[in-house]
Structures are given as C-alpha cells and as structure tokens.
Design a protein around this motif. Structure first.
Motif, mmCIF file in Angstrom:
data_model
loop_
_atom_site.group_PDB
_atom_site.id
_atom_site.type_symbol
_atom_site.label_atom_id
_atom_site.label_comp_id
_atom_site.label_asym_id
_atom_site.label_seq_id
_atom_site.Cartn_x
_atom_site.Cartn_y
_atom_site.Cartn_z
ATOM 1 N N MET A 230 41.045 68.477 82.060
ATOM 2 C CA MET A 230 40.229 69.377 81.285
ATOM 3 C C MET A 230 39.537 68.593 80.174
ATOM 4 N N VAL A 231 38.276 68.895 79.979
ATOM 5 C CA VAL A 231 37.487 68.224 78.959
ATOM 6 C C VAL A 231 37.762 68.891 77.619
ATOM 7 N N ARG A 232 38.088 68.084 76.623
ATOM 8 C CA ARG A 232 38.337 68.625 75.285
ATOM 9 C C ARG A 232 37.321 68.033 74.328
ATOM 10 N N HIS A 233 36.668 68.900 73.628
ATOM 11 C CA HIS A 233 35.688 68.468 72.639
ATOM 12 C C HIS A 233 36.232 68.816 71.261
ATOM 13 N N ASP A 234 36.112 67.869 70.336
ATOM 14 C CA ASP A 234 36.499 68.172 68.963
ATOM 15 C C ASP A 234 35.375 68.964 68.314
ATOM 16 N N VAL B 298 31.054 77.623 90.040
ATOM 17 C CA VAL B 298 30.582 78.708 89.180
ATOM 18 C C VAL B 298 29.125 78.458 88.789
ATOM 19 N N ALA B 299 28.798 77.214 88.461
ATOM 20 C CA ALA B 299 27.416 76.869 88.102
ATOM 21 C C ALA B 299 26.478 77.134 89.271
ATOM 22 N N LEU B 300 26.904 76.761 90.462
ATOM 23 C CA LEU B 300 26.079 77.009 91.645
ATOM 24 C C LEU B 300 25.911 78.505 91.880
ATOM 25 N N GLY C 224 26.710 85.745 73.354
ATOM 26 C CA GLY C 224 28.133 85.948 73.635
ATOM 27 C C GLY C 224 28.659 84.999 74.688
ATOM 28 N N LEU C 225 27.892 84.810 75.753
ATOM 29 C CA LEU C 225 28.324 83.889 76.810
ATOM 30 C C LEU C 225 28.408 82.458 76.300
ATOM 31 N N LEU D 10 30.623 79.583 78.230
ATOM 32 C CA LEU D 10 30.147 79.583 79.614
ATOM 33 C C LEU D 10 29.671 78.196 80.038
ATOM 34 N N GLY D 11 29.056 77.457 79.115
ATOM 35 C CA GLY D 11 28.584 76.110 79.443
ATOM 36 C C GLY D 11 29.715 75.183 79.837
ATOM 37 N N GLU D 12 30.810 75.267 79.099
ATOM 38 C CA GLU D 12 31.953 74.416 79.423
ATOM 39 C C GLU D 12 32.576 74.823 80.758
ATOM 40 N N ILE D 13 32.630 76.120 81.002
ATOM 41 C CA ILE D 13 33.150 76.593 82.289
ATOM 42 C C ILE D 13 32.276 76.073 83.428
ATOM 43 N N MET D 14 30.970 76.123 83.232
ATOM 44 C CA MET D 14 30.056 75.668 84.284
ATOM 45 C C MET D 14 30.155 74.164 84.496
#
Length: 112
Positions: free
Chosen positions: A1-5, A75-77, A59-60, A65-69
């Motif tokens: 999983m990508v973690r951003h500070d 999901v992005a597709l 809200g998204l 939503l960007g991180e999920i995609m």
C-alpha cells in the motif's frame, strides 16, 4: 500500500478548493455568458448546476478516490469505461433527437 505523508491535512485541502472555486476559469466564463446572454434565471440555473457537480467531485477527492484508482487499476478502468459509455449515450441521444448546437445557443432567454 502506498503511504503518503500529509503535511497539511484537510484544512489546507479545503482552503485550496476555495481558492480554485473563486478563481476565474471555465465555470465563470460559462455562468457569465449564460447570465448576460439569457438572463438572471439561466445564469442562476447554470451556477447551481456547476455547484451541484462540484460537491460530489470534491467529496470523492477528499475521501481518496485518486489513491484508490492508483492502487486498483481495475477501478480506474471501470470509471473510464463508465465515462465513455455515458458520453456515447449523450451523443447518441443528441444525434437521435437531432439536437443542433446552433439552435441550442440561439434559444430565447428565460423571463426574469
């Protein structure tokens, strides 16, 4: 999983969003052209439409939503395919109904 500070957090995000909302752009051009060309009610209607479209978008984005995609390419597709299908559906209906952009742009003003 990508973690951003996240250095700034939610207040900075909404502060940035407010800056983008008040800065001139295509939304301002659209609402001002509708207001001057078709009257107050048309300008108000298009402004409310822009506002209504911006709420779920914000809200998204706020809920990631960007991180999920990025982490789930399927999901992005799916979002892209749904968007393409929607645009094709709008174009098909416009074509089937014979909607002419010149007729739409020359519609009379709504009465004030």
């Amino acid at each position: 999983m990508v973690r951003h500070d996240r250095h700034f957090g939610t207040p900075a995000f909404f502060g940035q969003r407010i800056f983008f909302v008040i800065s001139p752009g295509p939304d301002l051009l659209l609402s001002s052209s509708y207001s001057t060309g078709r009257g107050f009610k048309s300008g108000l209607a298009i402004s409310l439409g822009i506002f209504g479209a911006g709420l779920p978008q914000t809200g998204l984005v706020a809920f990631g939503l960007g991180e999920i995609m990025q982490t789930m390419p399927k999901v992005a597709l799916a979002v892209k395919v749904i968007g393409v299908c929607y645009l094709l559906w709008l174009g098909g209906i416009s074509f089937a109904l014979g909607i002419n952009i010149h007729k739409v742009l020359s519609m009379p003003k709504l009465t004030n």
